[in-house]
Write a protein that holds these residues in place. Structure first.
Motif, short mmCIF file in Angstrom:
data_model
loop_
_atom_site.label_atom_id
_atom_site.label_comp_id
_atom_site.label_asym_id
_atom_site.label_seq_id
_atom_site.Cartn_x
_atom_site.Cartn_y
_atom_site.Cartn_z
N GLY A 49 -38.82 -45.84 -29.14
CA GLY A 49 -37.91 -46.38 -29.37
C GLY A 49 -37.28 -46.37 -30.91
N PHE A 50 -38.05 -46.50 -31.72
CA PHE A 50 -37.61 -46.48 -33.03
C PHE A 50 -36.95 -45.13 -33.64
CE2 PHE A 50 -37.96 -45.41 -37.61
CZ PHE A 50 -37.15 -46.55 -38.23
N GLY A 57 -28.83 -42.66 -33.76
CA GLY A 57 -27.91 -43.96 -34.38
C GLY A 57 -27.43 -44.71 -32.96
N ASN A 58 -28.09 -44.61 -31.66
CA ASN A 58 -27.92 -45.22 -30.77
C ASN A 58 -29.07 -45.90 -30.02
OD1 ASN A 58 -27.19 -45.91 -27.81
ND2 ASN A 58 -25.31 -44.59 -28.12
N LEU A 59 -28.86 -47.37 -29.92
CA LEU A 59 -30.16 -48.03 -29.53
C LEU A 59 -30.30 -47.94 -28.15
CD1 LEU A 59 -29.34 -51.64 -30.98
CD2 LEU A 59 -30.96 -50.03 -31.80
N LEU A 60 -29.25 -47.47 -27.28
CA LEU A 60 -29.41 -47.12 -25.85
C LEU A 60 -30.44 -45.93 -25.93
CD1 LEU A 60 -29.15 -47.65 -22.85
CD2 LEU A 60 -26.98 -46.22 -22.99
N ILE A 61 -30.25 -45.13 -26.64
CA ILE A 61 -31.25 -43.73 -26.58
C ILE A 61 -32.57 -44.26 -27.05
CG2 ILE A 61 -31.64 -41.59 -27.76
CD1 ILE A 61 -28.93 -41.45 -25.93
N GLY A 62 -32.64 -45.15 -27.88
CA GLY A 62 -34.03 -45.56 -28.43
C GLY A 62 -34.75 -46.10 -27.02
N LEU A 64 -34.40 -45.62 -23.85
CA LEU A 64 -34.48 -44.79 -22.90
C LEU A 64 -35.65 -43.78 -23.35
CD1 LEU A 64 -30.84 -43.30 -22.00
CD2 LEU A 64 -32.51 -44.88 -20.49
N LEU A 65 -35.57 -43.33 -24.66
CA LEU A 65 -36.83 -42.73 -25.26
C LEU A 65 -38.09 -43.57 -25.03
CD1 LEU A 65 -37.99 -40.12 -26.43
CD2 LEU A 65 -37.25 -40.89 -28.64
N GLY A 203 -43.46 -51.26 -19.93
CA GLY A 203 -44.13 -51.57 -21.20
C GLY A 203 -43.65 -50.76 -22.14
N GLY A 204 -43.04 -49.76 -21.90
CA GLY A 204 -42.44 -48.88 -23.15
C GLY A 204 -41.15 -49.63 -23.62
N ILE A 205 -40.43 -50.22 -22.57
CA ILE A 205 -39.20 -51.06 -23.02
C ILE A 205 -39.70 -52.23 -24.08
CG2 ILE A 205 -37.18 -52.21 -22.29
CD1 ILE A 205 -36.84 -50.53 -19.96
#
Length: 306
Positions: A49-50, A57-62, A64-65, A203-205
């Protein structure tokens, strides 16, 4: 009164990843899979996530990853335990330890050794119109971030799926009597594997919540055993989403109380005691609990007879 409101607001905020992780654990354990890799899933979620949020620069991408990273770790655990029939507890612990080392190694490969912690902007609070104006509960419940709202909406959805649908019946059958479920035409292996995969995503989220919603940075100790707390909440909540919510909030209050007392800086009690409070609570509540409705085949691998 404002101190009380702030405490409850913080408690709900801190309970979010614990409830989210526990919900995933409930789904998996209802099928008989004890996902003891949950601490590693939380950590890789925080790591992914980090990194995703920082580089894009996008929290949504974080997020999702983080979900993808949690999924990958859960699939590793699922393949080794469900398809290769390895011991669930031993393999889960091994996977968690492996993930800890990998996260530290690859973080340094990507960013090097940092003298100043890298930071990202955390997810903002969204106040729901009208509801956030309600006295006390408005600020506490309806002035949270999107992940918190998602988590608390997920509780009744998962409850409905487990107890009111044929899919939920199939899941519970796999955890109680996989032989009978198999005889009834339920694919036990696939059901368990999918449940573990969903638990990995949640758990990842949940792990990403700490760097992306709370502290805005990542380090190897960011999870600090909270994955195990989510694991314990599943037990204490009797493998029920509502029970997971209740005990998640209890632990959220414990966590928030420790933060609040340390921030005040006036207590004569060592701050380390308040840091340990959630873990002490796990032990105390587990010992005091008189009865657990454990799925009959929890932790037992199922090998289909030819």
């Amino acid at each position: 009164m404002q101190i009380f409101v702030n405490l409850i607001t913080r408690a709900i905020f801190m309970s979010t990843p614990l409830v989210l992780g526990a919900l995933g654990e409930v789904l998996a354990e209802r099928t008989g899979m004890m996902v003891t890799a949950i601490e590693g899933i939380f950590l890789v979620g925080a790591w992914g996530g980090f990194i995703g949020a920082y580089l894009s620069g996008n929290l949504l991408i974080g997020f999702l990853l983080a979900m993808v990273c949690g999924l990958i770790v859960s699939l590793l655990y699922g393949v080794t335990t469900i398809y290769m029939h390895q011991h669930q507890i031993v393999m889960g612990t091994a996977v968690a330890i492996l993930v800890t080392g990998c996260c530290t190694f690859f973080y340094r490969v990507i960013f090097g050794i940092q003298t100043v912690p890298l930071k990202v902007n955390i997810l903002k609070t969204i106040k729901i119109p009208l509801l956030s104006k309600i006295s006390i509960i408005g600020q506490a419940i309806f002035s949270q971030n999107l992940v918190t709202y998602f988590t608390y909406i997920l509780v009744p959805i998962i409850f409905f799926v487990i107890y009111k649908t044929s899919l939920g019946l199939s899941m519970r059958s796999c955890g109680e009597n996989p032989e009978a479920a198999d005889a009834a035409g339920i694919n036990v292996t696939r059901t368990r594997f999918l449940a573990v995969a969903v638990a990995g995503c949640l758990g990842g989220i949940a792990g990403a919540y700490y760097p992306l919603c709370n502290v805005g940075m990542y380090n190897a100790e960011i999870i600090g055993g909270r994955g195990w707390i989510a694991f314990g909440i599943c037990f204490l909540g009797n493998w029920n989403p509502v029970g997971a919510l209740i005990f998640g909030i209890i632990f959220g209050i414990s966590d928030a109380l420790g933060i609040f007392v340390r921030a005040m800086g006036t207590s004569s009690v060592p701050s380390e005691l308040f840091s340990a409070l959630p873990y002490i609570l796990v032990i105390v509540l587990t010992v005091c609990r008189k009865q657990f409705n454990v799925p009959a085949k929890l932790g037992a691998n199922y090998v289909k007879e030819d």
